[in-house]
Design a protein around this motif. Structure first.
Motif, PDB file in Angstrom:
ATOM      1  N   ALA A   1    -114.045  32.820   5.264  1.00  0.00           N
ATOM      2  CA  ALA A   1    -112.659  32.725   5.739  1.00  0.00           C
ATOM      3  C   ALA A   1    -112.583  32.910   7.243  1.00  0.00           C
ATOM      4  N   HIS A   2    -113.429  33.797   7.799  1.00  0.00           N
ATOM      5  CA  HIS A   2    -113.370  34.049   9.242  1.00  0.00           C
ATOM      6  C   HIS A   2    -113.753  32.805  10.047  1.00  0.00           C
ATOM      7  N   ILE A   3    -114.684  32.026   9.515  1.00  0.00           N
ATOM      8  CA  ILE A   3    -115.109  30.806  10.207  1.00  0.00           C
ATOM      9  C   ILE A   3    -114.025  29.736  10.123  1.00  0.00           C
ATOM     10  N   HIS A   4    -113.495  29.521   8.928  1.00  0.00           N
ATOM     11  CA  HIS A   4    -112.466  28.503   8.746  1.00  0.00           C
ATOM     12  C   HIS A   4    -111.208  28.837   9.557  1.00  0.00           C
ATOM     13  N   ASN A   5    -110.805  30.110   9.547  1.00  0.00           N
ATOM     14  CA  ASN A   5    -109.624  30.517  10.298  1.00  0.00           C
ATOM     15  C   ASN A   5    -109.821  30.305  11.797  1.00  0.00           C
ATOM     16  N   THR A   6    -111.003  30.658  12.279  1.00  0.00           N
ATOM     17  CA  THR A   6    -111.276  30.518  13.714  1.00  0.00           C
ATOM     18  C   THR A   6    -111.285  29.059  14.134  1.00  0.00           C
TER      19      THR A   6
ATOM     20  N   GLY B   1    -104.412  34.398   9.554  1.00  0.00           N
ATOM     21  CA  GLY B   1    -104.603  34.069   8.147  1.00  0.00           C
ATOM     22  C   GLY B   1    -104.144  35.198   7.257  1.00  0.00           C
ATOM     23  N   THR B   2    -104.912  35.470   6.196  1.00  0.00           N
ATOM     24  CA  THR B   2    -104.565  36.538   5.259  1.00  0.00           C
ATOM     25  C   THR B   2    -105.199  37.869   5.651  1.00  0.00           C
ATOM     26  N   ASP B   3    -105.887  37.906   6.788  1.00  0.00           N
ATOM     27  CA  ASP B   3    -106.595  39.119   7.209  1.00  0.00           C
ATOM     28  C   ASP B   3    -105.593  40.206   7.601  1.00  0.00           C
ATOM     29  N   ALA B   4    -105.630  41.317   6.881  1.00  0.00           N
ATOM     30  CA  ALA B   4    -104.703  42.432   7.135  1.00  0.00           C
ATOM     31  C   ALA B   4    -105.396  43.631   7.757  1.00  0.00           C
ATOM     32  N   HIS B   5    -106.636  43.479   8.174  1.00  0.00           N
ATOM     33  CA  HIS B   5    -107.408  44.594   8.718  1.00  0.00           C
ATOM     34  C   HIS B   5    -107.240  44.644  10.237  1.00  0.00           C
ATOM     35  N   THR B   6    -106.383  45.544  10.698  1.00  0.00           N
ATOM     36  CA  THR B   6    -106.071  45.615  12.126  1.00  0.00           C
ATOM     37  C   THR B   6    -106.912  46.639  12.872  1.00  0.00           C
TER      38      THR B   6
ATOM     39  N   VAL C   1    -108.550  37.392  18.852  1.00  0.00           N
ATOM     40  CA  VAL C   1    -108.353  37.361  17.405  1.00  0.00           C
ATOM     41  C   VAL C   1    -109.456  38.145  16.718  1.00  0.00           C
ATOM     42  N   SER C   2    -109.066  39.025  15.798  1.00  0.00           N
ATOM     43  CA  SER C   2    -110.026  39.795  15.012  1.00  0.00           C
ATOM     44  C   SER C   2    -110.056  39.258  13.590  1.00  0.00           C
ATOM     45  N   GLN C   3    -111.268  39.098  13.046  1.00  0.00           N
ATOM     46  CA  GLN C   3    -111.437  38.623  11.680  1.00  0.00           C
ATOM     47  C   GLN C   3    -112.441  39.516  10.955  1.00  0.00           C
ATOM     48  N   VAL C   4    -111.958  40.250   9.965  1.00  0.00           N
ATOM     49  CA  VAL C   4    -112.800  41.150   9.190  1.00  0.00           C
ATOM     50  C   VAL C   4    -113.086  40.571   7.811  1.00  0.00           C
ATOM     51  N   VAL C   5    -112.099  39.934   7.214  1.00  0.00           N
ATOM     52  CA  VAL C   5    -112.272  39.345   5.883  1.00  0.00           C
ATOM     53  C   VAL C   5    -113.163  38.110   5.993  1.00  0.00           C
ATOM     54  N   THR C   6    -114.267  38.114   5.239  1.00  0.00           N
ATOM     55  CA  THR C   6    -115.252  37.037   5.368  1.00  0.00           C
ATOM     56  C   THR C   6    -115.542  36.315   4.056  1.00  0.00           C
ATOM     57  N   GLN C   7    -114.826  36.643   2.980  1.00  0.00           N
ATOM     58  CA  GLN C   7    -115.078  35.972   1.711  1.00  0.00           C
ATOM     59  C   GLN C   7    -114.914  34.471   1.873  1.00  0.00           C
TER      60      GLN C   7
END
Length: 265
Positions: A194-199, A128-133, A185-191
């Motif tokens: 977003a992490h749930i929908h992306n997953t 997604g839009t998550d840029a936190h690596t 898959v790593s998901q840091v952005v949660t606004q």
């Protein structure tokens, strides 16, 4: 006179815990807590009053505003300190136990080599839009995390790190090309969750693209995932804050190597 010494107890030893406890602030059992939140109001006396009203409805009473600051036009950040009357029963806390043993690097490599007869392939990304690596790199990159080397260090694991802001269709296609055993898959952005929908979108895409029984192991990690929610998200495993590369590698062996043995039987 001899002095009696007490042996330290395990944090998971329920029998050694008190039946009920309260938060600790200045002294035992005073119930003091500190919370922070943002209200969509300009900073001022009315906003402070609204913050105290909210604290009271949360069961924090008496409460005081120890910090407040404007964080934009019409928004104020608060830190509130006060006492709660609520009791906690430690014995009723449900803990998600790790269902696999932690293996050493030598054991992990040996198990993969002996049973798979090839390298275990892992594809990782932030979607997604998550840029936190930081999270995915801590698990995959050789430098690792918390004193442990990342998965790239294991000679029997081949790692493909796609980096940040990877589109789900691209992740699915790359996993197919690499014949991935597992997708991390790593998901840091949660606004806005977003992490749930992306997953959920990722899980659905993989299950649509692969035949039943051939979907790679789907593993997600991030600080805001709820333990035990993998079924609702459509993935095989969730890892939270503080997870080390060794834990992930041990899980991959636990989940994938026996699966391969069964397929060969």
């Amino acid at each position: 006179m001899s002095r009696a010494t007490s042996q330290p107890t395990s944090p998971d030893d329920v029998t050694a815990l008190p039946r009920v406890i309260r938060p600790y602030g200045d002294q035992t059992g005073d119930g003091m807590v500190q919370v922070s939140f943002t209200l969509p109001m300009p900073n001022g006396k009315r906003a402070e009053g609204a913050a105290l009203q909210l604290a009271g409805k949360m069961g924090i009473e008496p409460a005081i505003v120890v910090h407040h600051k404007s964080i934009g036009d019409g928004f104020t950040f608060f830190v509130v300190y006060g006492s709660v009357k609520h009791l906690v029963e430690p014995g009723l806390v449900e803990v998600v136990e790790r269902e696999f043993p932690l293996l050493s690097g030598k054991e992990i490599n040996a198990a993969i080599k002996r049973r798979l007869h090839r390298k275990l392939v892992v594809v990782g990304a932030c979607i997604g839009t998550d840029a936190h690596t930081v999270g995915i790199d801590a698990i995959l990159n050789i430098k690792g995390f918390a004193g442990e080397k990342g998965l790239e260090y294991y000679r029997e694991i081949r790692v493909v790190n796609l980096g940040a802001q990877v589109l789900v269709p691209d992740l699915v296609e790359r996993a197919r090309e690499e014949k991935a055993d597992a997708v991390l898959v790593s998901q840091v952005v949660t606004q806005r969750d977003a992490h749930i929908h992306n997953t959920q979108a990722m899980s659905a895409a993989f299950r649509e693209a692969f035949p039943a029984g051939e979907v790679p192991l789907l593993v997600v990690g991030g600080p805001r995932f709820e333990e035990g929610s993998q079924d609702a998200l459509g993935v095989d495993r969730i890892f939270g804050r503080g997870t080390t590369p060794g834990e992930v590698a041990s899980y991959l062996v636990h989940a994938l190597v026996p699966r391969h043995d069964q397929a060969q039987a």
